[in-house]
Design an enzyme around this catalytic site. Structure first.
Site, short mmCIF file in Angstrom:
data_model
loop_
_atom_site.label_atom_id
_atom_site.label_comp_id
_atom_site.label_asym_id
_atom_site.label_seq_id
_atom_site.Cartn_x
_atom_site.Cartn_y
_atom_site.Cartn_z
N SER A 51 7.35 89.66 25.32
CA SER A 51 7.89 90.60 25.90
C SER A 51 9.06 90.24 26.33
O SER A 51 10.02 89.16 25.45
CB SER A 51 7.16 91.55 26.44
N ASP A 94 4.81 99.84 19.64
CA ASP A 94 5.61 99.40 20.67
C ASP A 94 6.95 99.38 21.31
O ASP A 94 7.66 100.33 20.76
CB ASP A 94 6.02 97.93 19.86
N HIS A 137 2.15 97.36 23.08
CA HIS A 137 2.89 95.57 23.42
C HIS A 137 1.80 95.29 23.47
O HIS A 137 2.60 94.45 23.89
CB HIS A 137 3.18 96.98 24.56
#
Length: 295
Positions: free
Chosen positions: A103, A242, A269
């Site tokens: 991320s 995602d 995610h």
């Protein structure tokens, strides 16, 4: 045998928490968590790589998790995070490493590679990004696909900047359920990381009120046009659902010459939880390939 070492490192005058799964090998993995402000805990499935002979280093970044936060507001930047990561690499391994960023940590890892790629064996960008503006644009596209009730609540309360309204928070949670983690029950390590993100001020300072409303110090960060400078082998991981969409992963892969892209069909995610076994196998095989190539 895996020896777990944990404690604090002095990095630029701050106490930075680390946890090292040390098997005494010459294969080193440094893991950069997302957030910012969260902790490393949600990435703990990666510790299992130590069972295959990989040293795995986690740490909580400045102002995140268990680590100290800078009193100087000017330190809340990606550039500061780069120098922190480099100092940690030198103190713990002082050798070339594989760096995995998830991320926001993926964005940080890309930025690190642009400055210090000579210190890398390879790079793994898991559900990461190179452009905040593009990522926000993509998340806004996902919001348009939400049920009308949630879509309207997000627009309504953002207009008046009422980010704590119960209707707004319900809509945010619905978005997270679709695009952050699709699991029925959050694993405890994920809850711990989310709790740190909520109680540390770093998330608000650098990111903003939530994942798709980015108003903090990183809001204009974009290094997409520099990605062609990255020469190290790079694995890019994305999830079909995602919040950092596959479109973003495809763009990054097209810019980095020696890269490969792996899409996790059942994940959003957090494929390290949503498709854990496959995720660990993909990461493990890539790392082994890197070191076999460098023998």
């Amino acid at each position: 045998m895996v020896r777990i070492e944990e404690g604090f490192l002095n990095i630029h005058g701050l106490r930075i928490y680390f946890k090292l799964y040390n098997v005494g090998s010459r294969i080193d993995l440094v893991v950069l968590h997302g957030g910012p402000g969260a902790s490393h805990d949600y990435l703990i499935p990666l510790a299992e790589l130590s069972n295959y002979g990989i040293n795995v280093l986690f740490y909580d970044q400045f102002g995140s998790g268990r680590s100290d936060e800078p009193s100087d507001f000017s330190r809340y930047t990606v550039d500061y995070g780069i120098e922190e990561a480099e100092e940690i690499r030198k103190q713990v391994f002082n050798d070339k490493v594989v760096m995995l960023g998830h991320s926001y940590g993926g964005m940080l890892a890309l930025a690190y590679a642009l400055k210090y790629q000579d210190n890398l064996v390879g790079l793994i960008i898991s559900n990461g990004l190179s452009s905040i503006p593009l990522t926000v644009q993509e998340m806004r596209r996902l919001i348009e696909e939400l049920p009308e009730r949630y879509r309207n609540a997000i627009k309504k309360y953002e207009q008046i900047q009422d980010y704590q309204n119960p209707e707004y928070l319900e809509a945010v949670q619905y978005f997270y359920k679709q695009h952050v983690t699709r699991l029925d029950e959050l694993p405890e390590p994920v809850k711990v990381s989310f709790e740190y993100a909520q109680k540390r001020r770093t998330y608000a300072i650098m990111n903003g009120p939530n994942e798709f409303t980015i108003t903090g110090t990183i809001k204009d960060f974009d290094i997409t046009d520099q990605l062609h400078k990255i020469r190290v082998p790079t694995l890019i991981i994305t999830g079909k659902y995602d919040e950092v969409t596959p479109r973003i992963a495809e763009l990054m892969s097209s810019k980095i010459r020696d890269s490969r892209l792996v899409l996790f069909e059942k994940s959003s995610h957090m494929p390290m939880w949503e498709e854990k076994d496959k995720y660990l196998a993909v990461v493990r095989d890539f790392i082994f390939e890197l070191y076999n190539k460098n023998k």
